[in-house]
Scaffold this active site. Structure first.
Site, PDB file in Angstrom:
ATOM      1  N   CYS A   2       2.754   2.822   0.129  1.00 16.32           N
ATOM      2  CA  CYS A   2       4.044   2.183   0.264  1.00 16.32           C
ATOM      3  C   CYS A   2       3.946   1.049   1.270  1.00 16.32           C
ATOM      4  O   CYS A   2       2.877   0.561   1.593  1.00 16.32           O
ATOM      5  CB  CYS A   2       5.077   3.208   0.738  1.00 16.32           C
ATOM      6  SG  CYS A   2       5.175   4.700  -0.284  1.00 16.32           S
ATOM      7  N   ASP A  96       3.843  14.974   0.114  1.00 21.43           N
ATOM      8  CA  ASP A  96       2.925  15.032   1.250  1.00 21.43           C
ATOM      9  C   ASP A  96       3.571  14.463   2.512  1.00 21.43           C
ATOM     10  O   ASP A  96       3.183  14.814   3.624  1.00 21.43           O
ATOM     11  CB  ASP A  96       1.616  14.292   0.926  1.00 21.43           C
ATOM     12  CG  ASP A  96       1.815  12.829   0.567  1.00 21.43           C
ATOM     13  OD1 ASP A  96       2.906  12.470   0.093  1.00 21.43           O
ATOM     14  OD2 ASP A  96       0.867  12.036   0.736  1.00 21.43           O
TER      15      ASP A  96
END
Length: 567
Positions: A2, A96
């Site tokens: 990201c 995660d």
């Protein structure tokens, strides 16, 4: 994978400023963009959804006790194993990110040693009013920061900081060293004076109102290597293969399609063999390669030969000379700093194709040469960091006297008692790996795709690096024990093939099809305050007349011209 961004400090325009920052790196996370703030801390996130695709896994994410807020870029590959250690934590997602947040809530910064992954993250402790920021062991994921007045700003890309208002000023030492020695700055530096990066394997803690950042090394690579036992060859093969298989398995964890990049070389062949062994009947796993239709450089024949046995689908991505000018301009905009030459342009075509086919995660073979001493200069001891060249890749004589005075060759740590390991260490933490990871992060993320590096699993790197020279180089052959290990999987023809730089017809295209374009760029660059115009034009004239043993310095000039005048 990201993009993260933040502003730390009181700011009446903080939300609008952060929105602009996130917009500038929106390509890193096309699936969601969110902001959290409390008036003194502004945290933003661009999300590329890979694990747990639900909106519940969006960021910034708040811990179950409400104390911690995280923005995280990367993947924690062993998050399922770590989750089993956190039975007292009530999870709301299967991501995660939440495992990382829960682990920090339980163990604080000590949890870094538990992580197997690539990451750059910031966690805000509301109770203490403190920021904790950390970067993965080898710096796979980026983290840049600067100060605007009393406010700390951070982001995943340099352009994001410029959007925030950081002044764009050349770091003259880094620019001079790039042209003098072909280096790209030390791990904390960038090409821009006001922009710092957190080195790989480091963290920092920052309280509101602090005036500076003090990075702390958390990854003790040298200590780990020195404690590693020297293994007998058969035991080493066995242990290394087991780790390789585990690394591949971990990096196939995703809730989206996963593929892999391949060339005709040993490292890609190893990757193909291991992927095929793990998923022998899964023909939905697609392979990607680039080519240029030039038999002198293309490895398409080798790639097709290897894939013939596995039946994995192959996507062939063509780099055409007509596309080069547009690609240079586009990729320079995303890189913010100098990047690799035409091979990087070709590599970008792979990620564009993958995204079109909705393959969001790709694996590649980066890291084997540094761990197993695969580069030719480990044996020739030329001092170069460019594979395959017999002459100096740079032309420092073009620099003006002013910039020559700024040039100062970097001095790298030499923590080992032998030249080979010190060269490998240089490449892992200062030269080859940092620059390759930066190039590859930007060209994958510009297409909203994630790149994973299974051979840079720290367990593999430490094991191979720590072994004696005799199992790395034998009879003039680099990566010797790896080749022995792979004979059974690949056959002698592939396993014993010499190291070849992954190349394109860069030298030829510059002097022929692209001559007019390159000439205009070099003439423009020759007017900069960096260089002596007559010397640049003289060397370019020599190149056109056949002095083309290498074109790295020509690429440097084109690349810097884009940074100076085109972006």
């Amino acid at each position: 994978m990201c993009g993260i961004a933040g502003i730390i400090g009181s700011n009446s325009n903080g939300i609008q400023q952060l929105e602009s920052m996130l917009k500038s790196q929106a390509h890193r996370g096309p699936d969601a963009t969110h902001i959290w703030n409390d008036g003194n801390v502004y945290l933003g996130h661009n999300r590329l959804s890979i694990i747990d695709l639900s909106s519940e896994a969006d960021q910034p994410m708040v811990s179950s006790n409400g104390r911690y807020i995280i923005v995280f870029n990367g993947e924690i590959y062993n998050y399922l194993e770590l989750k089993q250690q956190l039975l007292s934590y009530t999870f709301k997602t299967s991501s995660d990110t939440e495992v990382l947040l829960a682990l920090f809530q339980q163990k604080g910064k000590d949890m870094l040693h538990d992580l197997n992954g690539m990451f750059a993250f910031v966690i805000y402790d509301k109770l203490k009013g403190e920021i904790f920021a950390a970067r993965d062991r080898f710096g796979v994921k980026p983290f840049y920061y600067s100060f605007i007045g009393e406010n700390l700003v951070f982001a995943s890309e340099i352009k994001t900081l410029f959007t925030a208002g950081v002044e764009k000023v050349k770091n003259k030492k880094v620019w001079a060293n790039y042209l003098s020695f072909g280096t790209y700055g030390l791990p904390n530096e960038t090409f821009w004076e006001k922009v710092n990066q957190l080195p790989g394997g480091h963290y920092f803690e920052y309280s509101l109102g602090d005036e500076k950042i003090q990075p702390v090394r958390w990854y003790d690579f040298v200590g780990n290597v020195l404690k590693m036992p020297q293994l007998a060859e058969e035991e080493l093969k066995r242990n290394y293969l087991q780790l390789l298989q585990d690394s591949i398995r971990l990096r196939f964890r995703a809730d989206v399609a996963v593929g892999f990049n391949i060339s005709g070389g040993l490292d890609s062949s190893v990757l193909l063999a291991l992927v095929n062994n793990e998923f022998p009947n899964n023909n939905a796993i697609e392979a990607f390669t680039f080519y240029t239709n030039d038999y002198r450089y293309d490895e398409l024949h080798w790639v097709e030969l290897m894939l013939e046995k596995t039946k994995k689908p192959l996507n062939k991505c063509l780099l055409q000379v007509a596309d080069v000018p547009q690609l240079i301009k586009k990729i320079a905009t995303f890189q913010d700093e100098p990047f690799g030459g035409f091979p990087t342009l070709a590599y970008s075509q792979i990620f564009a194709t993958a995204r079109e086919k909705k393959v969001v995660v790709l694996l590649d073979g980066q890291g084997m040469d540094e761990a197993w001493a695969g580069y030719d200069y480990y044996q020739t001891k030329t001092g170069y960091t460019i594979q395959g060249t017999k002459t100096s890749p740079v032309r420092p004589e073009v620099l003006t006297e002013e910039y020559q005075a700024y040039a100062s060759k970097e001095v790298y740590e030499t923590p080992f008692d032998n030249d080979l390991q010190n060269l490998q260490y240089r490449d892992l933490f200062y030269t080859k790996i940092p620059r390759a990871l930066r190039f590859n992060d930007r060209i994958s993320m510009m297409h909203g795709t994630e790149l994973r590096e299974p051979f840079l699993d720290y367990r593999l790197v430490e094991l191979a690096f720590s072994q004696k020279e005799a199992v790395k180089i034998k009879e003039g052959q680099g990566k010797w024990l790896l080749r022995e290990l792979m004979k059974d999987l690949l056959g002698n023809e592939v396993a014993l093939a010499p190291k070849r730089p992954l190349q394109t017809p860069q030298r030829e295209w510059m002097a022929s099809d692209l001559l007019e374009y390159i000439t205009s760029k070099i003439e423009n660059f020759s007017n900069s305050d960096l260089v002596k115009k007559d010397k640049v034009l003289s060397l370019w004239h020599e190149y056109q007349n056949g002095n083309q043993e290498n074109s790295f310095y020509i690429w440097q000039w084109i690349n810097l011209n884009e940074m100076l005048y085109e972006n």
